[in-house]
Design a protein around this motif. Structure first.
Motif, PDB file in Angstrom:
ATOM      1  N   HIS A   1     -47.045  47.752  71.310  1.00  0.00           N
ATOM      2  CA  HIS A   1     -48.427  47.744  71.809  1.00  0.00           C
ATOM      3  C   HIS A   1     -49.401  47.315  70.708  1.00  0.00           C
TER       4      HIS A   1
ATOM      5  N   HIS B   1     -41.502  50.791  70.467  1.00  0.00           N
ATOM      6  CA  HIS B   1     -42.259  50.501  71.690  1.00  0.00           C
ATOM      7  C   HIS B   1     -43.764  50.630  71.417  1.00  0.00           C
ATOM      8  N   GLU B   2     -44.142  51.701  70.729  1.00  0.00           N
ATOM      9  CA  GLU B   2     -45.578  51.893  70.450  1.00  0.00           C
ATOM     10  C   GLU B   2     -46.110  50.792  69.541  1.00  0.00           C
TER      11      GLU B   2
ATOM     12  N   GLU C   1     -46.055  47.172  79.536  1.00  0.00           N
ATOM     13  CA  GLU C   1     -45.075  48.145  79.047  1.00  0.00           C
ATOM     14  C   GLU C   1     -43.702  47.507  78.828  1.00  0.00           C
TER      15      GLU C   1
ATOM     16  N   HIS D   1     -44.966  51.752  84.222  1.00  0.00           N
ATOM     17  CA  HIS D   1     -44.114  51.377  83.085  1.00  0.00           C
ATOM     18  C   HIS D   1     -42.892  50.540  83.472  1.00  0.00           C
TER      19      HIS D   1
HETATM   20 ZN    ZN Z   1     -46.131  51.956  76.308  1.00  0.00          ZN
END
Ligand code: ZN
Length: 291
Positions: free
Chosen positions: A177, A173-174, A204, A262
């Protein structure tokens, strides 16, 4: 999901700042400070230095910001997938390697982004950070920050089942980004606001979708043996555990969609699943239409 035994790990993608505080040496921080102190004592013994010069050197050192590539770390021991099977640190190195291997083949001009392990607090290009904020990606220094204690929180505090793909999902997930950052999404104002259809929620959910896309290709990267139904269930469960509605219900007893940043548990599950089912980043368009 297991790490392939013969996979070659690249620990240089991860920096270890645990035992350091705010970029300097932690007081009584154990291992690292001790190792440096011992080395200095040896050097002084050889060169005939006095104890006071030892103290002086230590004081000077404590003012030094320890940055990239200067941190003594056990991570250099993470060499193969076999190491990842016996060490959590090495396993996370393998996740990071796999995730970046995938995106390197997808995004033209992909630039590797380091992950920093920290404990308690650390400095970042986005200002000082503490464990409480959870894992995060910082666009100004293109770095992922994580206190690995979060994996325990994921089960204890957020009530997730845990499991290897649940943990890898957090990293993926990070890095989602980071991919958004490389694609210029943050420059276009992505990631701000609150509410169920806000740019923040859309950003998100796209990162969740990108995490699913990586999971679909994790085996192809050569780091992962297979993704089982149980692994997938664990990841979906983790995505749901960090949904705004569930967190709000548990922390404040009510659900207020207007303050979401989110997305709901159902949305987070759905977008991870979309990424996984399609394996196609183009399927992760969370920015058009209703979510
Ligand atoms: Zn995030």
């Amino acid at each position: 999901m297991k790490i392939r035994r013969r996979a070659r790990l690249d620990p240089s993608q991860v920096q270890d700042r645990r035992g350091l505080s705010g970029g300097g040496l932690a007081v009584g921080g154990g291992g690292i400070g001790l190792v440096i102190a011992v080395v200095i004592v040896v050097i002084n013994a050889v060169s005939g230095g006095s104890p006071s010069s030892v103290e002086q050197t230590l004081r000077d050192l404590s003012g030094v910001t320890i940055g990239e590539g200067q941190t003594p770390s056990e991570l250099s021991q993470c060499r193969t997938g076999a190491d990842a099977r016996t060490s959590e640190d090495c396993r996370v190195v393998a996740y990071v390697n796999s995730i970046q291997e995938y995106w390197d083949g997808q995004v033209r001009g992909y630039r590797e982004s380091p992950t920093v392990f920290f404990s308690g607090r650390t400095s970042s290009g986005c200002g000082p950070a503490t464990t409480e904020v959870g894992p995060f990606y910082c666009p100004p220094d293109s770095t992922v920050y994580i206190d690995l204690g979060f994996f325990q929180e994921l089960t204890d505090r957020f009530g997730a089942q845990g499991g290897p793909l649940a943990q890898a999902y957090v990293l993926a997930h990070e890095y989602g980004h980071h991919v958004q950052d490389l694609l210029g999404l943050f420059d276009r104002g992505g990631g701000t606001g609150q509410g169920p259809e806000s740019q923040s929620v859309r950003t998100e959910l796209q990162a969740d979708c990108y995490a699913g896309v990586w999971a679909a290709h994790a085996v192809d990267t050569g780091f992962v043996t297979q993704i089982t139904d149980q692994d997938l269930a664990d990841a979906l469960d983790a995505a749901a555990a960090v949904g705004d509605d569930r967190i709000q219900r548990e922390t404040q007893g009510t659900v207020d969609p207007e303050s979401w940043t989110h997305g709901s548990s159902a949305e987070r599950r759905r977008w991870f699943r979309t990424g996984y089912a399609t394996g196609d980043p183009k399927a992760c368009d969370t920015f058009t239409g209703s979510i």
